[in-house]
Design an enzyme around this catalytic site. Structure first.
Site, PDB file in Angstrom:
ATOM      1  N   GLU A 113       0.862  -1.202   0.000  1.00 40.46           N
ATOM      2  CA  GLU A 113       0.000   0.000   0.000  1.00 40.46           C
ATOM      3  C   GLU A 113       0.887   1.237   0.000  1.00 40.46           C
ATOM      4  O   GLU A 113       1.794   1.366   0.810  1.00 40.46           O
ATOM      5  CB  GLU A 113      -0.923  -0.014   1.216  1.00 40.46           C
ATOM      6  CG  GLU A 113      -1.680   1.279   1.468  1.00 40.46           C
ATOM      7  CD  GLU A 113      -2.495   1.797   0.267  1.00 40.46           C
ATOM      8  OE1 GLU A 113      -3.353   1.056  -0.226  1.00 40.46           O
ATOM      9  OE2 GLU A 113      -2.258   2.952  -0.161  1.00 40.46           O
ATOM     10  N   HIS A 160     -42.415  -4.470  17.852  1.00 40.26           N
ATOM     11  CA  HIS A 160     -43.160  -3.209  17.925  1.00 40.26           C
ATOM     12  C   HIS A 160     -42.696  -2.422  19.152  1.00 40.26           C
ATOM     13  O   HIS A 160     -42.492  -3.020  20.203  1.00 40.26           O
ATOM     14  CB  HIS A 160     -44.652  -3.505  18.047  1.00 40.26           C
ATOM     15  CG  HIS A 160     -45.463  -2.264  18.287  1.00 40.26           C
ATOM     16  ND1 HIS A 160     -45.756  -1.375  17.282  1.00 40.26           N
ATOM     17  CD2 HIS A 160     -46.011  -1.757  19.425  1.00 40.26           C
ATOM     18  CE1 HIS A 160     -46.466  -0.385  17.783  1.00 40.26           C
ATOM     19  NE2 HIS A 160     -46.630  -0.581  19.082  1.00 40.26           N
TER      20      HIS A 160
END
Ligand SMILES: Cc1cc2nc3c(=O)[nH]c(=O)nc-3n(C[C@H](O)[C@H](O)[C@H](O)COP(=O)(O)OP(=O)(O)OC[C@H]3O[C@@H](n4cnc5c(N)ncnc54)[C@H](O)[C@@H]3O)c2cc1C
Length: 512
Positions: free
Chosen positions: A77, A491
């Protein structure tokens, strides 16, 4: 670690020098190599099972996966930090600024009605940027830790093919080395597409990278391109006080994947938040002069001209694959007309041991797509099979509210001549959204008219980016809208809107 990376002669030299005492150890030639190893470098031309060029999401995930599979692996990298665009100048810093600018905006405009009265609210932009940088640094360091844990050699430098098996690396700290790989995976990512004639200085004329690091809030900002990156950055700076105008060539915002019903709603909501839009408008030229950037605009279909000025211009017209300096000419690998590296279904180029994953090849330029390909590519090398379902890759725009979708949109189904059912459910009818005083948006589901198999899910609303995971799972498993509708949802949750949209697709929603 020392044994696996140091050549045998160097190991012997370090060992005998260390027996002779500390003064001898520090002058031993191999000690220099050891110090390099300690800093995370590999040290010599050697054979790896897999060499990754690029340490972005595609490269670092593939490297870790290869390590987990017991392969000898190196990842090259050049940035000096792992994580690529996503961690350093993409997903992560943008979400940090989106999150914190939203909090700032909410405290300024949306707390009184909730019974929270705050005194003076001030923006400390430098601190907001620092918080972003801390998130980025923490995450990139985390990958270095994972590299060590999975025995990945991290080579900091720019890699270029010397031959089909050898990569020359120009090291970040000076010097060169070579690595040889039985398999080599190119994962060099992408870069912002430039706008012809507008020179990027990352201060006045910026790409997303500059837009993530502005030192002050510009009085006015003009964004060329109303896709996801453009709109996310436009949201950040508008919330922090800039007057933001978005210029889009197409007739809708959000890019081609976004369902047009959702795009229209999104535009209305963002306009209410203060963003200005010019759709069907072409930027014909631009120049930075003095303190402002001037853009010449023209109706996309020709005609009316106008000029727009701003202190900062963000160029967000897309991204293109990045393969510069990779030495492709040395191995005879070519790019297609859109500069993508050409591969087969197993990510192989025409040289079968050289594969390509992530943004520099086909498919959506998304971090999670890159990650899927990384795992699959290593599995192909190790086991001969892998799996990525390109029909079930979600997209998310992290504005407020968020927009998320997976599968096909209505226009695509129409174009393909597929007969479908549509079901929608608005958050205004969802109890949790109402309780949270966040009722903008809806869930829209598309299913096959004959079989009811779900073909696409499109959400605009609070936490749409989390909710889309359920949609992606449903799509991946070939669920019907009835399957989802008959699945019990807790719920009160926002996810009930998802269930009710499914109910409305195959039958009727209860609450609307
Ligand atoms: C502002 C912004 C926001 C984004 N937000 C999101 C989001 O929310 N969600 C999402 O899914 N995606 C998002 N993306 C897209 C995402 O960042 C990319 O899809 C992803 O980073 C692609 O990963 P990659 O590994 O293929 O490429 P990259 O991340 O670009 O990594 C490639 C790496 O290779 C290195 N490299 C290149 N050439 C060489 C060489 N010759 N030698 C050594 N190293 C080399 C580069 O330095 C780079 O670090 C965003 C992008 C931007 C710009």
């Amino acid at each position: 670690m020392l044994k696996t990376i140091l050549p045998r002669a160097a190991q012997r030299s370090v060992l005998s020098a260390s027996r002779a005492g500390p003064s001898k150890l520090s002058t031993a030639p191999a000690y220099q190599i050891l110090r390099q190893v300690r800093r995370g470098y590999a040290t010599e031309a050697e054979d790896y099972d897999v060499v990754l060029i690029g340490g972005g999401v595609a490269g670092y995930v593939a490297a870790i996966k290869a390590g987990q599979e017991g392969m000898k692996v190196a990842c090259i990298e050049k940035r000096g930090a792992l994580g690529g665009t996503c961690l350093n100048v993409g997903c992560i810093p943008s979400k940090s600024l989106l999150n914190n600018s939203h909090m700032y905006h909410q405290i300024l405009h949306d707390t009184k009605k909730r019974g929270i009265e705050v005194g003076d609210v001030k923006l400390n932009l430098a601190q907001m940027m620092k918080a972003k940088d801390e998130s980025v640094n923490g995450l990139t360091k985390g990958i270095e830790f994972l590299f060590k844990k999975n025995k990945v050699d991290y080579i900091k430098g720019t890699g270029a093919f010397a031959s089909e098996h050898e990569v020359r690396v120009n090291l970040v700290d000076g010097g060169e080395m070579s690595v040889r790989g039985k398999n080599i995976i190119i994962a060099t990512g992408s870069e912002s597409t430039p706008f012809p004639g507008l020179e990027i200085d990352e201060e006045k004329v910026v790409t997303s990278t500059g837009a993530l690091a502005l030192k002050e809030v510009p009085k006015r900002m003009v964004v060329i391109g109303g896709g996801i990156i453009g709109l996310e950055m436009a949201s950040v700076w508008s919330r922090l006080g800039s007057e933001v105008s978005v210029i889009e060539f197409l007739g809708q915002i959000g890019g081609p994947g976004m369902d047009s019903d959702i795009a229209k709603q999104t535009q209305k909501i963002l306009q209410r938040q203060g963003l200005k839009f010019k759709l069907n408008t072409k930027v014909t030229s631009g120049e930075a002069s003095g303190d402002v950037v001037k853009l010449e605009l023209e109706a996309a279909k020709g005609g009316k001209n106008e000029t727009i000025e701003a202190e900062v211009c963000l160029v967000a017209i897309g991204r293109r694959p990045y393969t510069a300096g990779l030495g492709l000419e040395n191995i005879g690998i070519e790019l297609d007309e859109r500069k993508r590296l050409v591969i087969d279904q197993e990510y192989r180029t025409k040289i079968p041991h050289i594969r390509v994953i992530g943004d520099c090849t086909f498919g959506p330029m998304l971090a999670h797509k890159a990650e899927e390909e990384a795992v699959a590519a290593i599995e192909y090398i190790k086991k001969g099979f892998g799996h990525v379902n390109y029909g079930a890759i979600p997209s998310v725009m992290y504005t407020h509210p968020e927009v998320a979708w997976v599968g096909q949109n209505e226009a695509e189904l129409k174009e393909a001549g597929v007969k479908y059912n549509v079901g929608t459910f608005p958050f205004t009818a969802n109890s949790r959204a109402k309780t949270n005083l966040e009722t903008d948006g809806m869930v829209k589901m598309l299913s096959d008219k004959e079989t009811d198999r779900i073909l696409g899910i499109h959400i605009i609303g609070p936490n749409a980016g989390e909710m889309i995971a359920e949609g992606t799972l449903a799509l991946e498993y070939g669920a019907s809208s009835e399957d989802v509708a008959r699945t019990c949802h807790a719920h009160p949750t926002l996810a009930e809107a998802f269930k009710e949209a499914a109910m409305s697709t195959y039958s009727h929603a209860i609450h609307s």
